[in-house]
Write a protein that holds these residues in place. Sequence first.
Motif, PDB file in Angstrom:
ATOM      1  N   GLN A   1      10.148  15.747   2.664  1.00 57.02           N
ATOM      2  CA  GLN A   1       9.398  14.884   3.576  1.00 57.02           C
ATOM      3  C   GLN A   1       9.995  13.480   3.637  1.00 57.02           C
ATOM      4  O   GLN A   1      10.129  12.898   4.714  1.00 57.02           O
ATOM      5  CB  GLN A   1       7.935  14.812   3.131  1.00 57.02           C
ATOM      6  CG  GLN A   1       7.028  14.102   4.130  1.00 57.02           C
ATOM      7  CD  GLN A   1       5.580  14.111   3.689  1.00 57.02           C
ATOM      8  OE1 GLN A   1       5.272  13.783   2.548  1.00 57.02           O
ATOM      9  NE2 GLN A   1       4.682  14.480   4.592  1.00 57.02           N
ATOM     10  N   SER A   2      10.372  12.937   2.486  1.00 57.96           N
ATOM     11  CA  SER A   2      10.942  11.584   2.473  1.00 57.96           C
ATOM     12  C   SER A   2      12.274  11.556   3.224  1.00 57.96           C
ATOM     13  O   SER A   2      12.544  10.620   3.983  1.00 57.96           O
ATOM     14  CB  SER A   2      11.143  11.098   1.035  1.00 57.96           C
ATOM     15  OG  SER A   2      12.091  11.882   0.340  1.00 57.96           O
ATOM     16  N   THR A   3      13.101  12.577   3.033  1.00 59.30           N
ATOM     17  CA  THR A   3      14.377  12.645   3.728  1.00 59.30           C
ATOM     18  C   THR A   3      14.177  12.727   5.237  1.00 59.30           C
ATOM     19  O   THR A   3      14.861  12.041   6.011  1.00 59.30           O
ATOM     20  CB  THR A   3      15.196  13.859   3.254  1.00 59.30           C
ATOM     21  OG1 THR A   3      15.406  13.774   1.841  1.00 59.30           O
ATOM     22  CG2 THR A   3      16.549  13.927   3.947  1.00 59.30           C
ATOM     23  N   ALA A   4      13.247  13.561   5.663  1.00 60.02           N
ATOM     24  CA  ALA A   4      12.981  13.725   7.093  1.00 60.02           C
ATOM     25  C   ALA A   4      12.527  12.408   7.718  1.00 60.02           C
ATOM     26  O   ALA A   4      12.976  12.041   8.804  1.00 60.02           O
ATOM     27  CB  ALA A   4      11.927  14.809   7.310  1.00 60.02           C
ATOM     28  N   HIS A   5      11.640  11.676   7.026  1.00 64.29           N
ATOM     29  CA  HIS A   5      11.135  10.414   7.562  1.00 64.29           C
ATOM     30  C   HIS A   5      12.253   9.382   7.708  1.00 64.29           C
ATOM     31  O   HIS A   5      12.374   8.723   8.756  1.00 64.29           O
ATOM     32  CB  HIS A   5      10.042   9.849   6.664  1.00 64.29           C
ATOM     33  CG  HIS A   5       8.686  10.433   6.910  1.00 64.29           C
ATOM     34  ND1 HIS A   5       8.075  10.375   8.142  1.00 64.29           N
ATOM     35  CD2 HIS A   5       7.824  11.085   6.097  1.00 64.29           C
ATOM     36  CE1 HIS A   5       6.896  10.966   8.080  1.00 64.29           C
ATOM     37  NE2 HIS A   5       6.715  11.414   6.848  1.00 64.29           N
ATOM     38  N   VAL A   6      13.059   9.224   6.675  1.00 61.42           N
ATOM     39  CA  VAL A   6      14.123   8.215   6.718  1.00 61.42           C
ATOM     40  C   VAL A   6      15.148   8.547   7.796  1.00 61.42           C
ATOM     41  O   VAL A   6      15.550   7.679   8.586  1.00 61.42           O
ATOM     42  CB  VAL A   6      14.805   8.082   5.337  1.00 61.42           C
ATOM     43  CG1 VAL A   6      16.079   7.238   5.445  1.00 61.42           C
ATOM     44  CG2 VAL A   6      13.844   7.447   4.345  1.00 61.42           C
ATOM     45  N   HIS A   7      15.555   9.791   7.859  1.00 67.48           N
ATOM     46  CA  HIS A   7      16.541  10.177   8.873  1.00 67.48           C
ATOM     47  C   HIS A   7      15.985  10.055  10.281  1.00 67.48           C
ATOM     48  O   HIS A   7      16.705   9.691  11.212  1.00 67.48           O
ATOM     49  CB  HIS A   7      17.039  11.606   8.613  1.00 67.48           C
ATOM     50  CG  HIS A   7      17.986  11.697   7.461  1.00 67.48           C
ATOM     51  ND1 HIS A   7      18.690  12.842   7.147  1.00 67.48           N
ATOM     52  CD2 HIS A   7      18.371  10.769   6.544  1.00 67.48           C
ATOM     53  CE1 HIS A   7      19.450  12.618   6.096  1.00 67.48           C
ATOM     54  NE2 HIS A   7      19.277  11.370   5.709  1.00 67.48           N
ATOM     55  N   MET A   8      14.707  10.343  10.453  1.00 63.78           N
ATOM     56  CA  MET A   8      14.095  10.212  11.774  1.00 63.78           C
ATOM     57  C   MET A   8      14.068   8.749  12.206  1.00 63.78           C
ATOM     58  O   MET A   8      14.389   8.424  13.355  1.00 63.78           O
ATOM     59  CB  MET A   8      12.668  10.766  11.754  1.00 63.78           C
ATOM     60  CG  MET A   8      11.957  10.720  13.104  1.00 63.78           C
ATOM     61  SD  MET A   8      12.704  11.829  14.315  1.00 63.78           S
ATOM     62  CE  MET A   8      12.163  13.427  13.662  1.00 63.78           C
TER      63      MET A   8
ATOM     64  N   ASP B   1       0.812  -1.217   0.000  1.00 62.51           N
ATOM     65  CA  ASP B   1       0.000   0.000   0.000  1.00 62.51           C
ATOM     66  C   ASP B   1       0.849   1.273   0.000  1.00 62.51           C
ATOM     67  O   ASP B   1       0.337   2.374   0.145  1.00 62.51           O
ATOM     68  CB  ASP B   1      -0.946   0.021   1.203  1.00 62.51           C
ATOM     69  CG  ASP B   1      -0.210  -0.069   2.536  1.00 62.51           C
ATOM     70  OD1 ASP B   1       1.042  -0.121   2.514  1.00 62.51           O
ATOM     71  OD2 ASP B   1      -0.874  -0.097   3.585  1.00 62.51           O
ATOM     72  N   GLY B   2       2.160   1.101  -0.165  1.00 64.88           N
ATOM     73  CA  GLY B   2       3.015   2.261  -0.293  1.00 64.88           C
ATOM     74  C   GLY B   2       3.487   2.865   1.007  1.00 64.88           C
ATOM     75  O   GLY B   2       4.113   3.917   1.017  1.00 64.88           O
ATOM     76  N   GLU B   3       3.209   2.201   2.131  1.00 64.31           N
ATOM     77  CA  GLU B   3       3.643   2.719   3.421  1.00 64.31           C
ATOM     78  C   GLU B   3       5.052   2.224   3.735  1.00 64.31           C
ATOM     79  O   GLU B   3       5.394   1.078   3.486  1.00 64.31           O
ATOM     80  CB  GLU B   3       2.683   2.255   4.530  1.00 64.31           C
ATOM     81  CG  GLU B   3       1.291   2.843   4.441  1.00 64.31           C
ATOM     82  CD  GLU B   3       1.265   4.330   4.753  1.00 64.31           C
ATOM     83  OE1 GLU B   3       2.112   4.782   5.549  1.00 64.31           O
ATOM     84  OE2 GLU B   3       0.413   5.033   4.193  1.00 64.31           O
ATOM     85  N   LEU B   4       5.853   3.110   4.304  1.00 56.38           N
ATOM     86  CA  LEU B   4       7.171   2.707   4.778  1.00 56.38           C
ATOM     87  C   LEU B   4       7.017   1.864   6.041  1.00 56.38           C
ATOM     88  O   LEU B   4       6.260   2.224   6.934  1.00 56.38           O
ATOM     89  CB  LEU B   4       8.021   3.942   5.106  1.00 56.38           C
ATOM     90  CG  LEU B   4       8.806   4.576   3.978  1.00 56.38           C
ATOM     91  CD1 LEU B   4       9.437   5.871   4.464  1.00 56.38           C
ATOM     92  CD2 LEU B   4       9.881   3.637   3.483  1.00 56.38           C
ATOM     93  N   LYS B   5       7.728   0.772   6.121  1.00 53.04           N
ATOM     94  CA  LYS B   5       7.676  -0.084   7.286  1.00 53.04           C
ATOM     95  C   LYS B   5       8.845   0.255   8.207  1.00 53.04           C
ATOM     96  O   LYS B   5       9.938  -0.294   8.090  1.00 53.04           O
ATOM     97  CB  LYS B   5       7.741  -1.561   6.863  1.00 53.04           C
ATOM     98  CG  LYS B   5       6.531  -2.020   6.062  1.00 53.04           C
ATOM     99  CD  LYS B   5       5.272  -2.004   6.919  1.00 53.04           C
ATOM    100  CE  LYS B   5       4.097  -2.621   6.191  1.00 53.04           C
ATOM    101  NZ  LYS B   5       2.863  -2.599   6.983  1.00 53.04           N
ATOM    102  N   ALA B   6       8.600   1.186   9.139  1.00 50.07           N
ATOM    103  CA  ALA B   6       9.660   1.668  10.011  1.00 50.07           C
ATOM    104  C   ALA B   6      10.264   0.543  10.851  1.00 50.07           C
ATOM    105  O   ALA B   6      11.482   0.459  11.017  1.00 50.07           O
ATOM    106  CB  ALA B   6       9.126   2.773  10.921  1.00 50.07           C
ATOM    107  N   SER B   7       9.403  -0.327  11.376  1.00 45.08           N
ATOM    108  CA  SER B   7       9.902  -1.399  12.234  1.00 45.08           C
ATOM    109  C   SER B   7      10.789  -2.360  11.453  1.00 45.08           C
ATOM    110  O   SER B   7      11.779  -2.883  11.967  1.00 45.08           O
ATOM    111  CB  SER B   7       8.742  -2.164  12.875  1.00 45.08           C
ATOM    112  OG  SER B   7       7.913  -2.747  11.882  1.00 45.08           O
TER     113      SER B   7
END
Length: 270
Positions: free
Chosen positions: A143-150, A55-61
């Motif tokens: 936004q993508s950079t902020a999410h990955v770095h976070m 569904d296009g969501e990043l799987k942080a875990s």
Amino acid sequence: MKWKEGVYNMFATFKMDLPESAGEIREQYYKKGLKVYSAHKQKVKESLDRYLSVDGELKASEIEKDWFPSFKADVFLSHSHKDEKDVIAFAGLLNDIGLTAFIDSCVWGYADDLLKQIDNKYCVSKTKPDGSVDTYDYQRRNQSTAHVHMMLNGALLKMMDSTECLIVLDTPNALKAKDISNGTTNSGWIYSELLMSKFLRKTYPIRKSMNFALSESVRHDGLSVEYDADIKHLMIISMKDIINATEDGKYSGLGVLDQLYFTKGLCEGK
């Protein structure tokens, strides 16, 4: 708070200069350190395609699990990317005396690869006639950079907290010291690691051999940012201190750390 036997949390924070014999150490231990480093790096590379769900969501875990595997490391090594060969060799030396080191550069190099994959799927604003990317959407790219770095910063915090001690490889590439307690760094990652190590809970290891009680003695051509680096909480050690702590092979693994803590006044003997 007390530890159960074999459960780690951050206890000691050190900074260490490279010795004059760094070249000899690199020659002797680099291949050994590279074996562990390369295996971890390959696992990260192979897992990239699993990070984006249907569904296009990043799987942080999943990212945290793959990039910072759930293995126990004794020592967290903080360093500049420019000193990568030296830190790999140092990890090889630690491995030789029975200590597992975590090298964060095993994974930071793939942050850009992950971002590229995400940006090509979600942040393209214009393509060329051949279908290749012409330009990216600025806001989506931010936004993508902020999410990955976070996510990676959060994973880094968890990994640091699970190791027993931190060693910052103190070189001009990593730290520009103003004095013994303050300095600057151009690396946002090193700044973040120093900040985390200052405020992370400190927990005493519970081992039969020692009575732990704190002693009172106790390349980028574009934007360059200089961060104030508070280093007064880092106790100075040397490579010689670590080698001496083995007492000519008498101690290995966590026993080496115990001897190092003892010589630096962080704990008492039996």
